[in-house]
Design an enzyme around this catalytic site. Structure first.
Site, mmCIF file in Angstrom:
data_model
loop_
_atom_site.group_PDB
_atom_site.id
_atom_site.type_symbol
_atom_site.label_atom_id
_atom_site.label_comp_id
_atom_site.label_asym_id
_atom_site.label_seq_id
_atom_site.Cartn_x
_atom_site.Cartn_y
_atom_site.Cartn_z
ATOM 1 N N CYS B 446 0.892 -1.159 0.000
ATOM 2 C CA CYS B 446 0.000 0.000 0.000
ATOM 3 C C CYS B 446 0.927 1.204 0.000
ATOM 4 O O CYS B 446 1.775 1.299 -0.885
ATOM 5 C CB CYS B 446 -0.946 -0.020 1.187
ATOM 6 S SG CYS B 446 -0.195 -0.448 2.766
ATOM 7 N N SER B 447 0.833 2.086 0.980
ATOM 8 C CA SER B 447 1.811 3.172 1.024
ATOM 9 C C SER B 447 3.027 2.739 1.828
ATOM 10 O O SER B 447 4.122 2.608 1.304
ATOM 11 C CB SER B 447 1.185 4.428 1.624
ATOM 12 O OG SER B 447 0.152 4.888 0.778
ATOM 13 N N GLY B 449 3.014 -0.103 3.772
ATOM 14 C CA GLY B 449 3.090 -1.556 3.828
ATOM 15 C C GLY B 449 2.935 -2.123 5.218
ATOM 16 O O GLY B 449 3.412 -3.221 5.501
ATOM 17 N N TRP B 450 2.258 -1.373 6.106
ATOM 18 C CA TRP B 450 2.034 -1.942 7.438
ATOM 19 C C TRP B 450 0.569 -1.965 7.831
ATOM 20 O O TRP B 450 0.244 -2.380 8.925
ATOM 21 C CB TRP B 450 2.895 -1.267 8.493
ATOM 22 C CG TRP B 450 2.841 0.257 8.517
ATOM 23 C CD1 TRP B 450 1.735 1.025 8.389
ATOM 24 C CD2 TRP B 450 3.934 1.157 8.716
ATOM 25 N NE1 TRP B 450 2.055 2.331 8.473
ATOM 26 C CE2 TRP B 450 3.400 2.466 8.690
ATOM 27 C CE3 TRP B 450 5.303 0.988 8.918
ATOM 28 C CZ2 TRP B 450 4.191 3.596 8.847
ATOM 29 C CZ3 TRP B 450 6.079 2.117 9.084
ATOM 30 C CH2 TRP B 450 5.539 3.416 9.039
ATOM 31 N N ARG B 452 -2.931 -1.871 5.284
ATOM 32 C CA ARG B 452 -3.703 -2.681 4.340
ATOM 33 C C ARG B 452 -2.908 -3.884 3.850
ATOM 34 O O ARG B 452 -3.458 -4.949 3.621
ATOM 35 C CB ARG B 452 -4.139 -1.809 3.153
ATOM 36 C CG ARG B 452 -5.295 -0.927 3.471
ATOM 37 C CD ARG B 452 -5.467 0.167 2.450
ATOM 38 N NE ARG B 452 -4.479 1.243 2.623
ATOM 39 C CZ ARG B 452 -4.526 2.407 1.991
ATOM 40 N NH1 ARG B 452 -5.499 2.637 1.131
ATOM 41 N NH2 ARG B 452 -3.612 3.341 2.201
ATOM 42 N N ARG B 492 -1.834 3.030 16.178
ATOM 43 C CA ARG B 492 -3.181 2.795 15.651
ATOM 44 C C ARG B 492 -4.219 2.663 16.767
ATOM 45 O O ARG B 492 -5.350 3.072 16.633
ATOM 46 C CB ARG B 492 -3.192 1.533 14.785
ATOM 47 C CG ARG B 492 -2.359 1.634 13.509
ATOM 48 C CD ARG B 492 -3.019 2.515 12.462
ATOM 49 N NE ARG B 492 -2.167 2.639 11.287
ATOM 50 C CZ ARG B 492 -1.478 3.742 11.011
ATOM 51 N NH1 ARG B 492 -1.547 4.805 11.793
ATOM 52 N NH2 ARG B 492 -0.727 3.799 9.917
#
Lengths: 549, 673
Positions: B446-447, B449-450, B452, B492
């Site tokens: 993804c951006s 990589g942690w 999605r 998160r």
């Protein structure tokens, strides 16, 4: 009439059949008087036998000379037949159309079907009113069987034998019948052994706009009350609808004339609205558009689950009056043949553990639907795919089954039968080789001589080897009154019916099999334990005998 | 079928059933040696009892329903929606404890200490109305107990779950004029009211503020204070070398590299990485420089037959000028070549195409198909973390505290939560199918990589490899794809952080677990674990009781000495696996599971999201019933063996000792099973 006249092309070769979750089959298509048959002629398993009466509508398409007939069934399945040759295709299509819309009941398959099994117990005699009344008689002597309707002259949609208060004579009943819609005078639907309260059902009172009253009617229903006790009248219509009914000669029980009764209005939709709801629901379920945007909103817009909720809530109310308030209840809507029966039958599922057994449920369907005069012939002649404007069609019985499923889901161990049994009843109510669901009432069934000329569904289901499939392996007798939850997050779409042809149930079936496997294994162990215990006990007695001189 | 009884007394109720019970904390780890479950299992002796455990269950359910919904014109309008039915003391200690404990004291974990107690606090229950009682704040939880109701009303909320504390105005609660709303991460907002200007009240809320956000107050997270001992050490569950070995690695194309052993190459990656054998160190450095946050493509999973692989990474730093990196191109070519079955490589970019384009303007971007020959790039069109956060926020809005009955379904629809679940599942199905049917290796990013990326690779692996569908395997999957590869749990979730508006917070892991639940629903026999397992994981995602989900990367965890200073969630779970086992499990070994990713077949996980609502009908769980059956099975089996033995000795003895006096019948057969 000869069926042959309707069959323009009896046979076409090289037809390709597409079915959900099955590989395509190429074979020969044959039309008989009652079936559409596709046989691959290689493997006998690869066959399709479809009753014409199960076909709800068909569509045809052509690409060059290759025709395609899409057959939409009343059990909501959709199959596709690719038929080479335009003429053949057109002939097949119009034959199917004609054969699936036969007017005469006596041409239906049940009149031609000969069972391949031995009828051990004739289902036509299994649930006679006299028998179910015996149960009630054993706990109360306040009720009697009346034969006032034995020639169907008092009420054509009632059975010839009915339970009425003992203190009311047949003459009074005749008068009451003239005051109730279509002669449907109040009759006993359920006797709650726990406290002796009863549930009755009837048609609406014919008060009309000038407020007619009928002393005999008042006397009849008051006869069911204990001294000093009040009863509840549950009207399945909203107050507005009930008011409007006055103008057409109908109406409701006014307080002034029925001071011992409290009237409660609930809103269960009428048949044409229910039919629309079903059509919308099935449309949403079959929507193949890829993004499937707003599925839940579509589901909600169909109002199907709202209808479920309303019906269940009203049934809960009736059950609550009886069980918790200790009051007797009279349920009616307009005719007393649809929403009334949904309420009285579901209230019994809630109240009466017997109705949660297979036999008990069959008996319930017999009493509260078939004998009570739910017009199956009219309601189930078309299902969700019909192109013709509905006249009397409505999924009243399907909604009842769905409500039972919701309760079954919430109390998965309290029912002796499983989901498959409910699906079976749904299928057979719409198309069947059995005569059980033909006709609209007992009178019509007698005229058609169904018990003599057709086989009863119960004759087949109640054979032990066939019953097995419908047994819930988790069943444990539960004598409680079971109150279902009706909040929206507790009500679910019945996937077993509405998404049945949209998803394979293989994995779910495997889990189900695993469950049966665990239970079977335990039974085996159980019997092993018992045998060993017996053996041990024997050894012990032997020892004792040896010991005693 | 025989009847079952759920063991002795009121304890015969499982945590599973309790899952939907509001106000009851999900069963916390029991003190060691507290007789694991012994009181709740049905005993063979009890089998002949006239009412099965399910009847008892039904009784409770019905009482709940009656008090919550049966109303209408018959009974008065005053409907008490009561949870008392399902209310029961959450801990054996409470039930059996001394009178004082009965009265007020909160049960505590080893290492947990009480910080403040305040009497006469009012809990404003949105379902049953206000109730007065004692509020205790410890360094792990807030515990409210009211003796006004019978049985006592208890609300037990761990502090980790608290997102923010808010002062609210409360009227119509008499002298209790101050109010506090506790906004939680797990879909509820309990509210309290209390009298103004009373020292003990001020103290308790000061303490609450302090201990709910330990990180912001320079206090340790509770996991570092928790002193429970478990027989199993969960930190040993994941051993990367063993896991790669299980996958058949290293092999001739792939090596387990220590190039990142000091986290110097990439500080958010684990120490051990599986990379192509043939890659030269200086080339690797170039690739590192070309990938966002230095997250180079590394192997996550290899197909045991086709050798097709799932590799994961971050976006390439292409930038507005379409920068190229020959080494990166070669690197991907090597990945493709490692799989002889296919001459293609598929790159799945989880992002929306338009967003990826925007990223290009900010130094990021995606692989151009013209530079990466033989590679095909597919966008999975999954929105970013902010969209997901917003979606869950809306979901909470419509489920707590009040559900609009008439608009329930369309409201769920409007959150788009299920739509995103569908996108994720569909993306993972495409990845799994590419490997399984297409025999083609895939690269997922993804951006960074942690987020999605972790969701997609772990879901695809769950579909492809039945090992991950066992309890142990699933733990390994989480440890590997999420924890070791640097899903930023601390950021998160916002563990112990007072800054609730931090836009980096997002429920990505919840979303992943929801996807797993959806798969479980579609394949009820394919998973060794049950729903309780998933809910327990989610509860401890927030609780900070265990070290498992703390920190953002392996490097941070090593530095904090997490494995020696905290307990792993898997220690708790693996010490009582029977609680979390799915009785239906038949192991679909070598089966690839493709869930139907259509909205019609997805369902809102009400057992999790709506569990605080007392009108939520807790299902009489069939699997609970089956679990009891399995216990009975093993007891019966034991009985059979025992009786066999006894019969054989007896028949021996009765033939040999005939005439001698057989003592009083040694084992009286007093029960019929």
């Amino acid at each position: 009439m000869e069926f042959a006249e309707l069959i323009k092309t009896p046979r076409v070769d090289n037809v390709v059949l597409h079915r959900p979750f099955m590989p395509r089959v190429e074979g020969t298509l044959c039309l008989t008087g009652h079936h559409l048959i596709l046989s691959s002629r290689q493997d006998s398993n690869e066959e399709l036998w479809l009753l014409h009466s199960n076909i709800d509508s068909i569509e045809k398409r052509f690409v060059g000379s290759l025709g395609t007939v899409i057959v939409k069934c009343k059990d909501l399945r959709i199959i596709q037949l690719d038929i080479p040759g335009m003429e053949e295709c057109l002939n097949i299509a119009s034959s199917i159309e004609a054969l699936s819309t036969l007017d005469s009941v006596t041409l239906m398959y049940p009149f031609f079907y000969r069972p391949m099994f031995e009828v051990i117990e004739d289902g036509w005699n299994t649930f006679l009113p006299e028998q179910s009344f015996k149960q009630i008689e054993s706990s109360t002597d306040e009720w009697r069987l009346s034969y006032v309707n034995k020639d169907f002259s008092v009420c054509p949609s009632y059975p010839p034998v009915l339970a009425v208060p003992k203190s009311i004579d047949d003459e009074t009943i005749r008068k009451v019948a003239t005051f109730r819609h279509a002669g449907r005078f109040p009759v006993l639907s359920y006797y709650h052994k726990k406290n002796g309260m009863v549930m009755m059902r009837s048609g609406q009172p014919l008060t009309g706009s000038n407020g007619r009253r009928c002393k005999e009617d008042e006397k009849l229903i008051n006869a069911t009350l204990r001294a000093g006790k009040r009863g509840y009248i549950i009207d399945t219509r909203s107050i507005n609808v009930a008011q409007q009914a006055k103008a057409r000669g109908g109406g409701f029980e006014v307080e002034a004339h029925y001071p011992q009764w409290r009237r409660i209005h609930k809103t269960i939709e009428r048949s044409n609205i229910l039919q629309e709801s079903l059509i919308k629901l099935v449309e949403a379920c079959n929507d193949q558009s890829h993004n499937m945007d707003r599925w839940l909103s579509k589901l909600e817009a169909s109002n199907w689950l709202t209808n479920i909720k309303e019906i269940l809530t009203t049934a809960c109310l009736a059950a609550q009056c009886i069980d918790r308030e200790g009051a007797s209840v009279l349920v009616h809507g307009t005719e007393g043949t649809d929403s009334t029966l949904q309420v009285t039958s579901l209230a019994q599922i809630i109240l009466d553990p017997t109705s949660r057994t297979i036999r008990g449920f069959e008996s319930l369907v017999e009493r509260e639907w078939l004998q009570a005069g739910h017009p199956f012939q009219q309601r189930c002649s078309q299902s969700a795919y019909s192109n013709s404007k509905p006249k009397w069609e409505a999924p009243v019985f399907l909604l009842f089954l769905d409500c039972v499923w919701q309760i079954l889901r919430q109390f998965p161990c309290s029912f002796q039968f499983n989901e498959h049994f409910l699906i079976l009843l749904f299928e057979h109510a719409y198309a069947s080789q059995f005569g059980t669901f033909l006709g609209n009432n007992s009178f019509e069934r007698r005229k058609l001589k169904l018990p003599q000329k057709t086989v009863s569904l119960w004759s087949w289901v109640n054979r032990p080897q066939d019953t097995e499939r419908f047994l819930n392996p988790l069943f444990e007798a539960n004598s409680l009154v079971i109150w279902p939850s009706v909040s929206p997050q507790s009500l679910l779409l019945w996937e077993g019916v509405f998404l049945r042809w949209n998803r394979s149930s293989k994995c779910l079936d495997e889990a189900y099999d695993e469950m049966i496997h665990i239970i079977e294994h335990n039974k085996e162990l159980q019997s092993k334990v018992n045998t060993l215990r017996r053996q041990l006990a024997e050894l012990e007695t032997e020892d004792v005998q040896l010991e005693t001189p | 079928m025989e009847k079952l009884t759920a063991g002795a007394g009121g304890g015969g109720y499982s945590a599973e059933q309790g899952s939907a019970v509001p106000g009851v904390v999900r069963k916390p780890p029991r003190p060691l040696g507290a007789g694991l479950g012994s009181s709740r299992q049905p005993s063979v002796e009890a089998l002949e009892s006239p009412s099965g455990s399910h009847v008892e269950w039904c009784r409770q359910l019905i009482a709940a329903t009656i008090s919550s919904q049966i109303a209408g014109p018959v009974s008065s309008e005053a409907i008490s929606r009561d949870y008392k039915v399902s209310k029961r003391p959450p801990l054996p200690a409470l039930r059996d404890g001394n009178r004082l404990a009965q009265m007020e004291e909160a049960p505590r974990f080893p290492g947990e200490s009480i910080k403040a107690i305040a009497k006469d606090v009012m809990y404003i229950c949105p379902f049953t109305g206000a109730v007065s009682g004692t509020l205790t704040v410890t360094d792990y939880k807030l515990y409210f107990k009211s003796l006004e109701r019978e049985p006592p009303f208890i609300l037990d909320v761990n502090l980790g779950v608290i997102s923010r504390l808010e002062t609210i105005g409360v009227q119509s609660h008499g002298e209790n004029s101050c109010g506090m709303e506790i906004v939680c991460k797990d879909m509820r907002n309990p509210r309290f009211a209390y009298k103004q200007e009373e020292q003990s009240k001020l103290e308790i809320f000061e303490n609450l503020t302090k201990h709910a956000f330990p990180v912001s107050n320079d206090l340790p997270l509770f996991a570092f204070l928790y002193k429970e001992k478990f027989p199993v050490d969960g930190w040993k569950v994941y051993d990367p070398v063993a896991e790669y070995k299980r996958q058949g690695l290293p092999n001739e194309s792939w090596t387990i590299s220590k190039v990142n052993s000091n986290y110097e190459l990439c500080d958010t990656y684990p120490a051990l990485l599986v990379i192509p054998t043939s890659i030269k160190d200086e080339d690797l450095r170039r690739v590192v420089a070309f990938r966002a946050k230095h997250r180079i493509p590394v192997l996550s999973w290899i197909h045991p037959e086709s050798q097709a692989t799932i590799t994961r990474c971050s976006q390439p730093l292409v930038g507005p000028s379409d920068k190229r990196c020959k080494e990166d191109e070669k690197y991907l070519q090597t990945i493709m070549d490692a799989n002889a079955q296919s001459h293609k490589l598929t790159i799945f970019d989880a992002r929306q195409n338009s967003v990826a384009d925007t990223n290009k303007a900010k130094e990021g971007g995606y692989e151009s198909e013209s530079f990466y020959t033989n590679a095909e790039l597919t966008f999975l069109e999954i929105p970013n973390i902010h969209v997901m956060r917003e979606s869950l926020r809306k979901l909470k809005e419509i489920t707590y505290p009040v559900i609009d009955e008439a608009k329930w379904l369309s409201n769920v629809d409007s959150t788009h939560w299920l739509e995103y679940i569908r996108l994720l599942l569909m993306g993972a199905v495409r990845i799994a199918d590419k490997l399984e049917s297409g025999k083609t290796s895939v690269v997922v990013h993804c951006s960074d990589g942690w987020d999605r990326t972790a969701q997609l690779t772990s879901l695809a692996m769950l579909m492809l490899d039945s090992y991950y569908r066992t309890i142990k395997g699933f733990e390994v999957l989480i440890e590997k794809e999420w924890i070791s590869f640097g899903h930023r749990f601390a950021v998160r979730v916002g563990h112990g952080d007072v800054n609730h508006t931090n836009s980096e917070r997002s429920p990505l892991f919840v979303q992943f677990i929801d996807c797993v639940w959806q798969m479980m629903r579609q394949f009820p026999a394919a998973f060794e674990f049950n729903e309780l397992f998933l809910i327990t994981i989610l509860d401890h995602l927030y609780s900070c009781l265990f070290g498992t989900f703390l920190y953002n990367s392996e490097q941070e965890r090593v530095k904090a000495e997490l494995h020696t200073k905290t307990v792993s969630l898997w220690s708790y779970i693996n010490s009582q696996p029977e609680e979390f086992t799915n009785p239906f499990y038949v192991n679909y070994e070598n089966h690839v599971l493709y869930p139907v990713a259509s909205l019609r077949h997805l369902e809102l996980w009400v057992d999790y999201y709506v569990r605080w609502n007392p009108r939520m009908r807790p299902q009489m769980p069939v699997h609970q019933n089956l679990k009891e059956l399995l216990v009975i099975r093993s007891e019966l089996q034991k009985k059979v063996d025992e009786l066999h033995r006894e019969a054989s000795t007896r028949s021996l003895s009765s033939s040999s000792d005939r005439g001698s006096s057989p003592s009083h019948s040694a084992t009286p057969v007093h029960t019929t099973v």
